[in-house]
Design a protein around this motif. Sequence first.
Motif, short mmCIF file in Angstrom:
data_model
loop_
_atom_site.label_atom_id
_atom_site.label_comp_id
_atom_site.label_asym_id
_atom_site.label_seq_id
_atom_site.Cartn_x
_atom_site.Cartn_y
_atom_site.Cartn_z
N ASN A 61 2.56 -1.10 6.39
CA ASN A 61 1.21 -0.40 6.35
C ASN A 61 1.07 0.48 7.88
O ASN A 61 0.04 0.73 8.05
N GLN B 191 -2.16 3.50 10.90
CA GLN B 191 -2.67 2.52 9.89
C GLN B 191 -2.85 2.94 8.63
O GLN B 191 -3.60 3.79 8.36
N ARG B 192 -2.12 2.29 7.50
CA ARG B 192 -2.42 2.67 6.13
C ARG B 192 -3.69 1.84 5.69
O ARG B 192 -3.60 0.53 5.86
N ARG B 193 -4.62 2.31 5.45
CA ARG B 193 -5.96 1.53 5.10
C ARG B 193 -6.47 2.11 3.59
O ARG B 193 -6.15 3.13 3.26
N SER B 194 -7.04 1.06 3.12
CA SER B 194 -7.70 1.62 1.77
C SER B 194 -8.84 2.87 2.05
O SER B 194 -9.52 2.63 3.07
N GLY B 195 -8.80 3.94 1.29
CA GLY B 195 -9.57 5.00 1.70
C GLY B 195 -9.21 5.88 2.39
O GLY B 195 -8.84 7.04 1.89
N SER B 196 -8.51 5.77 3.69
CA SER B 196 -7.99 6.80 4.34
C SER B 196 -7.09 6.13 5.53
O SER B 196 -7.40 5.15 6.12
N PRO B 197 -5.96 6.84 6.07
CA PRO B 197 -5.29 6.20 6.82
C PRO B 197 -6.01 6.33 8.20
O PRO B 197 -6.97 7.20 8.32
N PRO C 69 0.21 7.30 2.36
CA PRO C 69 -0.61 8.26 2.08
C PRO C 69 0.00 9.95 2.21
O PRO C 69 0.99 9.90 2.75
N MET D 61 0.91 -1.13 0.01
CA MET D 61 -0.02 0.09 -0.01
C MET D 61 0.93 1.22 -0.14
O MET D 61 1.75 1.26 0.66
N ASP D 62 0.38 2.11 -0.81
CA ASP D 62 1.16 3.38 -1.04
C ASP D 62 1.12 4.16 0.44
O ASP D 62 0.36 4.17 1.08
#
Length: 152
Positions: free
Chosen positions: A88, A119-125, A4, A1-2
């Motif tokens: 992540n 935490q890096r999460r899809s949508g938003s950290p 943010p 995951m990139d």
Amino acid sequence: MDVPDYEEFFRQYARAYERSLGESVDVAAIRAFFAEGFISVSVGGRVAAGANDETFEEALIRGYGFYKAIGTRSMKVDRVETEALCENHDRVRVYYSAGYRKRNGAEVSIPFDVLYLLQRRSGSPKIFGFIVGDEMAIYKQHGLVDETGQPA
């Protein structure tokens, strides 16, 4: 995951903070920045675990009531430093400037920083931890609170 864009993430957080200094606290916006559970640590050694629930919402309302009472007017992000911890998860130090108006009308700007764990999460950290300095000592130093921690 990139990684943010944490600078933009915290600029949005600061905007939600400033909105919450108005008539009502934007609890939905503030809560959206946090994970389901999180920890907070202060320099005094106090460690607290919290849940992103109604209790947190009540704490936000009380907290912003205090910030308004001491004359908080603005919160700006000056700079952001990011370090990857592991897959992540990141450590992000945010340097802020907060603006206050004392009861006598004098304006004061106070720089401070907060260390966040995200935490890096899809949508938003999501913030799952933060470490803050001794806010009360700084407020006393600038005459925003009295010796008992009450708004001055």
